[in-house]
Design a protein around this motif. Structure first.
Motif, mmCIF file in Angstrom:
data_model
loop_
_atom_site.group_PDB
_atom_site.id
_atom_site.type_symbol
_atom_site.label_atom_id
_atom_site.label_comp_id
_atom_site.label_asym_id
_atom_site.label_seq_id
_atom_site.Cartn_x
_atom_site.Cartn_y
_atom_site.Cartn_z
ATOM 1 N N GLU A 55 0.855 -1.188 0.000
ATOM 2 C CA GLU A 55 0.000 0.000 0.000
ATOM 3 C C GLU A 55 0.887 1.233 0.000
ATOM 4 N N THR A 56 0.419 2.300 -0.640
ATOM 5 C CA THR A 56 1.196 3.533 -0.750
ATOM 6 C C THR A 56 0.302 4.736 -0.492
ATOM 7 N N VAL A 57 0.802 5.691 0.294
ATOM 8 C CA VAL A 57 0.123 6.976 0.439
ATOM 9 C C VAL A 57 1.027 8.038 -0.174
ATOM 10 N N ASN A 58 0.425 8.946 -0.949
ATOM 11 C CA ASN A 58 1.172 9.966 -1.671
ATOM 12 C C ASN A 58 0.799 11.361 -1.204
ATOM 13 N N ARG A 59 1.756 12.256 -1.265
ATOM 14 C CA ARG A 59 1.525 13.656 -0.953
ATOM 15 C C ARG A 59 2.178 14.534 -2.019
ATOM 16 N N GLY A 60 1.497 15.628 -2.360
ATOM 17 C CA GLY A 60 2.075 16.635 -3.231
ATOM 18 C C GLY A 60 2.497 17.825 -2.388
ATOM 19 N N ILE A 61 3.691 18.349 -2.632
ATOM 20 C CA ILE A 61 4.246 19.413 -1.792
ATOM 21 C C ILE A 61 4.725 20.559 -2.682
ATOM 22 N N GLY A 62 4.303 21.765 -2.362
ATOM 23 C CA GLY A 62 4.744 22.952 -3.085
ATOM 24 C C GLY A 62 5.474 23.896 -2.155
ATOM 25 N N SER A 63 6.579 24.437 -2.626
ATOM 26 C CA SER A 63 7.388 25.323 -1.798
ATOM 27 C C SER A 63 6.879 26.757 -1.851
ATOM 28 N N GLN A 64 6.811 27.401 -0.694
ATOM 29 C CA GLN A 64 6.542 28.831 -0.611
ATOM 30 C C GLN A 64 7.847 29.622 -0.535
ATOM 31 N N LYS A 65 8.964 28.907 -0.502
ATOM 32 C CA LYS A 65 10.284 29.537 -0.405
ATOM 33 C C LYS A 65 10.947 29.668 -1.774
ATOM 34 N N GLN A 66 10.793 28.637 -2.597
ATOM 35 C CA GLN A 66 11.425 28.608 -3.914
ATOM 36 C C GLN A 66 10.342 28.440 -4.969
ATOM 37 N N MET A 67 10.111 29.475 -5.754
ATOM 38 C CA MET A 67 9.040 29.447 -6.736
ATOM 39 C C MET A 67 9.176 28.259 -7.677
ATOM 40 N N GLY A 68 8.096 27.487 -7.807
ATOM 41 C CA GLY A 68 8.062 26.399 -8.766
ATOM 42 C C GLY A 68 8.583 25.072 -8.272
ATOM 43 N N LEU A 69 9.185 25.027 -7.079
ATOM 44 C CA LEU A 69 9.712 23.753 -6.588
ATOM 45 C C LEU A 69 8.562 22.824 -6.220
ATOM 46 N N ALA A 70 8.474 21.697 -6.895
ATOM 47 C CA ALA A 70 7.437 20.703 -6.647
ATOM 48 C C ALA A 70 8.086 19.433 -6.128
ATOM 49 N N VAL A 71 7.514 18.884 -5.077
ATOM 50 C CA VAL A 71 8.047 17.669 -4.458
ATOM 51 C C VAL A 71 6.912 16.668 -4.296
ATOM 52 N N SER A 72 7.175 15.426 -4.613
ATOM 53 C CA SER A 72 6.241 14.346 -4.335
ATOM 54 C C SER A 72 6.843 13.485 -3.235
ATOM 55 N N ALA A 73 6.039 13.176 -2.215
ATOM 56 C CA ALA A 73 6.493 12.330 -1.108
ATOM 57 C C ALA A 73 5.525 11.167 -0.955
ATOM 58 N N SER A 74 6.046 9.976 -0.808
ATOM 59 C CA SER A 74 5.179 8.827 -0.577
ATOM 60 C C SER A 74 5.801 7.913 0.457
ATOM 61 N N VAL A 75 4.932 7.171 1.143
ATOM 62 C CA VAL A 75 5.358 6.136 2.084
ATOM 63 C C VAL A 75 4.644 4.857 1.691
ATOM 64 N N SER A 76 5.396 3.761 1.560
ATOM 65 C CA SER A 76 4.832 2.485 1.144
ATOM 66 C C SER A 76 5.139 1.403 2.161
ATOM 67 N N SER A 77 4.217 0.466 2.299
ATOM 68 C CA SER A 77 4.425 -0.673 3.195
ATOM 69 C C SER A 77 4.856 -1.892 2.396
ATOM 70 N N TYR A 78 5.762 -2.659 2.979
ATOM 71 C CA TYR A 78 6.315 -3.875 2.376
ATOM 72 C C TYR A 78 6.535 -4.900 3.482
ATOM 73 N N GLY A 79 6.899 -6.122 3.084
ATOM 74 C CA GLY A 79 7.605 -6.996 3.995
ATOM 75 C C GLY A 79 9.032 -6.470 4.052
ATOM 76 N N GLU A 80 9.736 -6.671 5.156
ATOM 77 C CA GLU A 80 11.074 -6.067 5.269
ATOM 78 C C GLU A 80 12.018 -6.576 4.192
ATOM 79 N N ALA A 81 11.953 -7.862 3.865
ATOM 80 C CA ALA A 81 12.826 -8.399 2.815
ATOM 81 C C ALA A 81 12.517 -7.737 1.476
#
Length: 255
Positions: A123-149
């Motif tokens: 399973e994966t959850v995603n986030r979109g992130i926009g900077s208020q410090k640097q115009m136009g900087l776009a970041v995508s962040a996600s966290v995913s679950s796995y078995g450790e191996a």
């Protein structure tokens, strides 16, 4: 969160940069960023509403992860000062699924550009992130679950692919194709158990832009961070350290 016309064109043409960054682009703020303390529209807005005019109906919230700890680990608005965070981590107009590489050795790099870091993710959850410090900087962040191996294999396969694919590869998703060249490992500090970081230049429909990617394993969780500048496609972008630090902090606390 608003996206101005000058951001829209390159972000749309670079639909494989990766697909998740189209959602982050909608959060990228310039001079029209909302006042501090306001809760942003979770899906962004392309238009500026006149003062006092009624706004559109609220966008539906992104579905919550079945894994409650995964949801707790995801970034939310207010977690990182100077950035707007949207639960709608992906633009609904972006292509769905996992891109397919033209070279087998580069498939892990194509996979990480898709909806989840690779097909083994539970399973994966995603986030979109926009900077208020640097115009136009776009970041995508996600966290995913796995078995450790499985999580360990994700990082190992990415390291091998970065080493093998320096000259680049082509990736296709929903009949849209993008080219990734100059794949280079770059150092990046995180508090995770394993980290792989690289840069590449992506090209689609005649537009090129540098992209920075960071993938971190913490136990059976995999964090994926990607950044580009949608205002100036020729400018290098790096995943902000404060975003990586906060994301890993939340993953550790969520358990």
């Amino acid at each position: 969160m608003r996206i101005t016309a000058r951001f829209t064109a390159p972000a749309t043409r670079l639909a494989l940069l990766p697909v998740l960054l189209l959602g982050a682009a909608a959060c990228s703020s310039g001079t029209d960023a909302p006042a501090s303390g306001r809760t942003p529209d979770p899906k962004g807005s392309a238009a500026v509403r006149p003062s006092g005019a009624p706004g559109p109906a609220a966008a539906p919230a992104a579905p919550k992860a079945k894994d409650a700890s995964l949801e707790r680990a995801a970034l939310v608005q207010g977690d990182v000062a100077g950035y707007q965070i949207s639960a709608q981590g992906k633009n609904p107009n972006a292509p769905d699924g996992q891109p397919q590489a033209d070279k087998k050795a580069c498939q892990p790099l194509a996979d990480v550009m898709g909806d989840k870091p690779d097909p083994a993710a539970h399973e994966t959850v995603n986030r979109g992130i926009g900077s208020q410090k640097q115009m136009g900087l776009a970041v995508s962040a996600s966290v995913s679950s796995y078995g450790e191996a499985e999580a360990k294999r994700v990082v190992a396969r990415l390291r091998e692919a970065v080493a093998a694919c320096g000259t680049g590869f082509t990736a296709t998703v929903e009949k849209q194709t993008g080219r990734y060249r100059d794949v280079k490992a770059v150092p990046y500090r995180t508090a995770g158990e394993e980290t792989v970081s690289w840069t590449t230049t992506a090209t689609a429909e005649g537009v090129s832009a540098p992209v920075h990617l960071v993938v971190v394993r913490q136990g059976d969780r995999v964090v994926r961070l990607m950044a580009l500048n949608v205002a100036a496609a020729d400018q290098k972008a790096l995943v902000p350290q404060e975003i990586a630090d906060k994301q890993l902090e939340k993953v550790r606390k969520a358990g």
